[in-house]
Design a protein around this motif. Structure first.
Motif, PDB file in Angstrom:
ATOM      1  N   LEU A  51       0.910  -1.284  -0.047  1.00  0.00           N
ATOM      2  CA  LEU A  51       0.146  -0.299  -0.319  1.00  0.00           C
ATOM      3  C   LEU A  51       0.480   1.198   0.011  1.00  0.00           C
ATOM      4  CD1 LEU A  51      -2.549  -1.130   2.425  1.00  0.00           C
ATOM      5  CD2 LEU A  51      -3.031  -0.493   0.079  1.00  0.00           C
ATOM      6  N   ILE A  52       2.412   0.990   0.489  1.00  0.00           N
ATOM      7  CA  ILE A  52       2.941   2.049   0.587  1.00  0.00           C
ATOM      8  C   ILE A  52       3.487   2.124  -0.033  1.00  0.00           C
ATOM      9  CG2 ILE A  52       5.075   3.519   1.878  1.00  0.00           C
ATOM     10  CD1 ILE A  52       3.710   2.143   4.573  1.00  0.00           C
ATOM     11  N   ALA A  53       3.754   1.088  -1.260  1.00  0.00           N
ATOM     12  CA  ALA A  53       4.709   1.438  -2.388  1.00  0.00           C
ATOM     13  C   ALA A  53       3.795   1.553  -3.690  1.00  0.00           C
ATOM     14  CB  ALA A  53       5.412  -0.434  -3.048  1.00  0.00           C
ATOM     15  N   PHE A  54       2.427   1.984  -3.918  1.00  0.00           N
ATOM     16  CA  PHE A  54       1.487   2.050  -4.277  1.00  0.00           C
ATOM     17  C   PHE A  54       1.232   3.239  -4.624  1.00  0.00           C
ATOM     18  CE2 PHE A  54       1.442  -2.325  -5.521  1.00  0.00           C
ATOM     19  CZ  PHE A  54       1.710  -2.358  -7.062  1.00  0.00           C
ATOM     20  N   PHE A  55       0.502   3.275  -3.028  1.00  0.00           N
ATOM     21  CA  PHE A  55       0.129   5.181  -3.010  1.00  0.00           C
ATOM     22  C   PHE A  55       0.592   5.852  -2.505  1.00  0.00           C
ATOM     23  CE2 PHE A  55      -3.392   1.444  -3.004  1.00  0.00           C
ATOM     24  CZ  PHE A  55      -4.733   1.850  -4.488  1.00  0.00           C
ATOM     25  N   GLY A  56       2.264   5.886  -1.500  1.00  0.00           N
ATOM     26  CA  GLY A  56       2.180   6.330  -1.395  1.00  0.00           C
ATOM     27  C   GLY A  56       3.798   7.245  -1.614  1.00  0.00           C
ATOM     28  N   ALA A  57       4.073   5.983  -2.779  1.00  0.00           N
ATOM     29  CA  ALA A  57       5.822   6.835  -3.220  1.00  0.00           C
ATOM     30  C   ALA A  57       4.594   7.034  -4.771  1.00  0.00           C
ATOM     31  CB  ALA A  57       6.961   5.983  -3.311  1.00  0.00           C
ATOM     32  N   VAL A  59       4.544   4.501  -7.230  1.00  0.00           N
ATOM     33  CA  VAL A  59       5.236   3.329  -7.695  1.00  0.00           C
ATOM     34  C   VAL A  59       4.801   2.784  -8.636  1.00  0.00           C
ATOM     35  CG1 VAL A  59       6.658   1.300  -7.257  1.00  0.00           C
ATOM     36  CG2 VAL A  59       6.784   2.814  -5.959  1.00  0.00           C
ATOM     37  N   HIS A  60       3.114   2.665  -9.052  1.00  0.00           N
ATOM     38  CA  HIS A  60       2.526   1.834  -9.972  1.00  0.00           C
ATOM     39  C   HIS A  60       2.860   3.096 -11.033  1.00  0.00           C
ATOM     40  CE1 HIS A  60       0.031   5.114  -7.508  1.00  0.00           C
ATOM     41  NE2 HIS A  60      -0.931   4.689  -9.204  1.00  0.00           N
ATOM     42  N   LYS A  61       2.552   4.603 -10.926  1.00  0.00           N
ATOM     43  CA  LYS A  61       2.366   5.771 -12.066  1.00  0.00           C
ATOM     44  C   LYS A  61       3.945   4.569 -12.534  1.00  0.00           C
ATOM     45  CE  LYS A  61      -0.968   8.587 -10.175  1.00  0.00           C
ATOM     46  NZ  LYS A  61      -0.877   9.646  -9.685  1.00  0.00           N
ATOM     47  N   SER A  62       5.455   5.441 -11.810  1.00  0.00           N
ATOM     48  CA  SER A  62       6.396   5.081 -12.199  1.00  0.00           C
ATOM     49  C   SER A  62       6.507   3.844 -13.190  1.00  0.00           C
ATOM     50  CB  SER A  62       7.724   5.091 -11.445  1.00  0.00           C
ATOM     51  OG  SER A  62       7.354   4.229 -10.174  1.00  0.00           O
ATOM     52  N   ASP A  68       5.266   1.620 -20.209  1.00  0.00           N
ATOM     53  CA  ASP A  68       4.618   2.684 -21.843  1.00  0.00           C
ATOM     54  C   ASP A  68       6.220   3.115 -22.225  1.00  0.00           C
ATOM     55  OD1 ASP A  68       2.270   2.104 -20.632  1.00  0.00           O
ATOM     56  OD2 ASP A  68       1.708   3.895 -20.051  1.00  0.00           O
ATOM     57  N   GLY A  69       6.786   2.977 -21.225  1.00  0.00           N
ATOM     58  CA  GLY A  69       8.076   3.280 -22.454  1.00  0.00           C
ATOM     59  C   GLY A  69       8.674   2.677 -23.425  1.00  0.00           C
ATOM     60  N   LYS A  70       8.710   0.875 -21.961  1.00  0.00           N
ATOM     61  CA  LYS A  70       9.092   0.235 -22.745  1.00  0.00           C
ATOM     62  C   LYS A  70       7.938  -0.469 -23.752  1.00  0.00           C
ATOM     63  CE  LYS A  70      12.666  -1.300 -20.287  1.00  0.00           C
ATOM     64  NZ  LYS A  70      14.619  -1.639 -21.222  1.00  0.00           N
ATOM     65  N   ILE A  71       7.212  -0.146 -23.968  1.00  0.00           N
ATOM     66  CA  ILE A  71       6.001  -0.277 -25.192  1.00  0.00           C
ATOM     67  C   ILE A  71       6.540   0.040 -25.926  1.00  0.00           C
ATOM     68  CG2 ILE A  71       3.638  -0.431 -26.092  1.00  0.00           C
ATOM     69  CD1 ILE A  71       3.464  -1.601 -23.024  1.00  0.00           C
ATOM     70  N   ALA A  72       7.026   1.328 -26.055  1.00  0.00           N
ATOM     71  CA  ALA A  72       6.890   2.645 -27.701  1.00  0.00           C
ATOM     72  C   ALA A  72       8.257   2.477 -28.047  1.00  0.00           C
ATOM     73  CB  ALA A  72       7.077   4.151 -26.672  1.00  0.00           C
ATOM     74  N   ALA A  73       8.916   2.294 -27.106  1.00  0.00           N
ATOM     75  CA  ALA A  73      10.308   1.859 -27.383  1.00  0.00           C
ATOM     76  C   ALA A  73      10.581   0.724 -28.395  1.00  0.00           C
ATOM     77  CB  ALA A  73      11.771   1.769 -26.618  1.00  0.00           C
TER      78      ALA A  73
END
Length: 190
Positions: A51-57, A59-62, A68-73
């Motif tokens: 919960l801290i990793a996904f909502f606090g930091a 991380v899910h967005k990064s 997404d960057g890898k997919i685009a590349a």
């Protein structure tokens, strides 16, 4: 064989956690924290950490943006690979056409060279025949010139021989009186 409960050996420190179970058999009890068993504590700690990793930091967005960057590349690399393949196919077709054209050109050049060789051979044969004919005429002209020269030489020698013979005969058979009579005859004929 009667139902006999297995015998459990316990150490002194383990005695504090032993409770009486069914039928008076001792059971082992695990340590608890806030009324939770150790596996439950680990599960709650992992859940809180996630919960801290996904909502606090966030991380899910990064992670999402990284994916997404890898997919685009990867898409870009695939598009580039498709473009390179299309260019390679175009170049391959172009070179295949050039090779086919070169083969046709080589065949045409070979046919042209054969035609030119045949024409040169015919011309050489015609030139050699003309040269032989020319030399034959020149030889015939030289022979006829030599014949004329020989005939003229023979005539000149015959004239010289006849003149010499005439002089000799005249000198032998003509004397002064014969000359006088001949001169008179010539004068009288004039």
């Amino acid at each position: 064989m009667a139902n006999v409960a297995p015998e459990v050996f316990a150490t002194e420190s383990a005695d504090t956690f032993v409770e009486a179970g069914h039928g008076g058999a001792p059971t082992h009890s695990e340590p608890e924290l806030f009324g939770l068993a150790p596996f439950q504590i680990v599960s709650v700690a992992m859940f809180v950490l996630l919960l801290i990793a996904f909502f606090g930091a966030k991380v899910h967005k990064s992670i999402g943006s990284g994916l997404d960057g890898k997919i685009a590349a990867i898409k870009e690399q695939l598009d580039e690979a498709k473009q390179l393949r299309a260019e390679a196919e175009t170049l391959r077709q172009e070179y295949a056409d050039k090779i086919a054209g070169a083969e046709k050109d080589a065949e045409a050049m070979l046919a042209n060279a054969q035609h030119e060789a045949d024409a040169l051979l015919e011309k050489a044969e015609a030139d050699s025949k003309a040269m032989v004919e020319r030399r034959k005429r020149m030889a015939e002209d030289k022979i006829s010139a030599a014949e004329r020269e020989a005939v003229e030489d023979v005539r000149n020698r015959a004239v010289n021989a006849a003149t010499a013979a005439s002089r000799k005969l005249i000198a032998e058979k003509h004397d002064a009186e014969a000359d006088k009579a001949l001169a008179d005859k010539v004068i009288a004929g004039i």
